[in-house]
Design a protein around this motif. Structure first.
Motif, PDB file in Angstrom:
ATOM      1  N   LEU A  20     118.628  81.247  50.346  1.00  0.00           N
ATOM      2  CA  LEU A  20     118.395  79.800  50.362  1.00  0.00           C
ATOM      3  C   LEU A  20     117.522  79.378  51.542  1.00  0.00           C
ATOM      4  O   LEU A  20     116.635  78.540  51.402  1.00  0.00           O
ATOM      5  N   MET A  36     113.969  80.463  50.765  1.00  0.00           N
ATOM      6  CA  MET A  36     113.394  79.622  49.720  1.00  0.00           C
ATOM      7  C   MET A  36     113.063  78.223  50.237  1.00  0.00           C
ATOM      8  O   MET A  36     111.970  77.706  50.001  1.00  0.00           O
ATOM      9  N   LEU A  37     113.991  77.616  50.960  1.00  0.00           N
ATOM     10  CA  LEU A  37     113.765  76.255  51.446  1.00  0.00           C
ATOM     11  C   LEU A  37     112.651  76.204  52.486  1.00  0.00           C
ATOM     12  O   LEU A  37     111.859  75.254  52.510  1.00  0.00           O
ATOM     13  N   LEU A  97     109.410  76.589  50.509  1.00  0.00           N
ATOM     14  CA  LEU A  97     109.173  75.371  49.746  1.00  0.00           C
ATOM     15  C   LEU A  97     108.681  74.250  50.655  1.00  0.00           C
ATOM     16  O   LEU A  97     107.719  73.542  50.335  1.00  0.00           O
ATOM     17  N   ALA A 120     105.390  75.475  44.454  1.00  0.00           N
ATOM     18  CA  ALA A 120     106.783  75.009  44.445  1.00  0.00           C
ATOM     19  C   ALA A 120     107.531  75.543  43.231  1.00  0.00           C
ATOM     20  O   ALA A 120     108.675  75.993  43.356  1.00  0.00           O
ATOM     21  N   LEU A 121     106.897  75.527  42.061  1.00  0.00           N
ATOM     22  CA  LEU A 121     107.541  76.066  40.857  1.00  0.00           C
ATOM     23  C   LEU A 121     107.806  77.559  40.993  1.00  0.00           C
ATOM     24  O   LEU A 121     108.876  78.045  40.619  1.00  0.00           O
ATOM     25  N   ILE A 126     108.248  79.237  43.751  1.00  0.00           N
ATOM     26  CA  ILE A 126     109.307  79.442  44.751  1.00  0.00           C
ATOM     27  C   ILE A 126     110.682  79.090  44.178  1.00  0.00           C
ATOM     28  O   ILE A 126     111.665  79.789  44.424  1.00  0.00           O
ATOM     29  N   VAL A 127     110.757  78.031  43.379  1.00  0.00           N
ATOM     30  CA  VAL A 127     112.047  77.616  42.815  1.00  0.00           C
ATOM     31  C   VAL A 127     112.489  78.554  41.684  1.00  0.00           C
ATOM     32  O   VAL A 127     113.666  78.904  41.590  1.00  0.00           O
ATOM     33  N   LEU A 128     111.553  78.978  40.837  1.00  0.00           N
ATOM     34  CA  LEU A 128     111.919  79.812  39.695  1.00  0.00           C
ATOM     35  C   LEU A 128     112.173  81.266  40.069  1.00  0.00           C
ATOM     36  O   LEU A 128     112.956  81.952  39.405  1.00  0.00           O
ATOM     37  N   PRO A 132     113.083  82.679  43.564  1.00  0.00           N
ATOM     38  CA  PRO A 132     113.264  82.353  44.984  1.00  0.00           C
ATOM     39  C   PRO A 132     112.805  83.441  45.957  1.00  0.00           C
ATOM     40  O   PRO A 132     112.084  83.139  46.906  1.00  0.00           O
TER      41      PRO A 132
END
Length: 82
Positions: free
Chosen positions: A29, A32-33, A36, A54-55, A57-59, A61
């Protein structure tokens, strides 16, 4: 019936297992954060590029964040100087 201590399950094993996995989740986390946050604040990328990063990184991580730190930041560091 005699109970031998070596045959009893280790009561600390589930706690250690949970702690290790919790630390892994917190590390993922944080990675990832951080990626992001940096991707969305990047001045070298356009809005569409920021959205794609961003997509990613979120999809994905771990892979997305590592890709940002290896590929995305190099682009943004080289972008303004060029």
């Amino acid at each position: 019936m005699r109970i031998v201590l070596a045959e009893l399950p280790n009561p600390l094993l589930p706690a250690t297992y949970d702690i290790v996995w919790s630390l892994i989740v917190v590390a993922v986390l944080a990675l990832m954060l951080t990626a992001l946050w940096q991707a969305l604040r990047s001045k070298a990328h356009t809005g569409g590029q920021q959205l794609l990063w961003a997509l990613l990184i979120v999809l994905a991580p771990v892979l997305g964040a590592l890709a940002w730190f290896v590929l995305g930041r190099q682009h943004s560091a080289a972008g303004p100087a060029a």
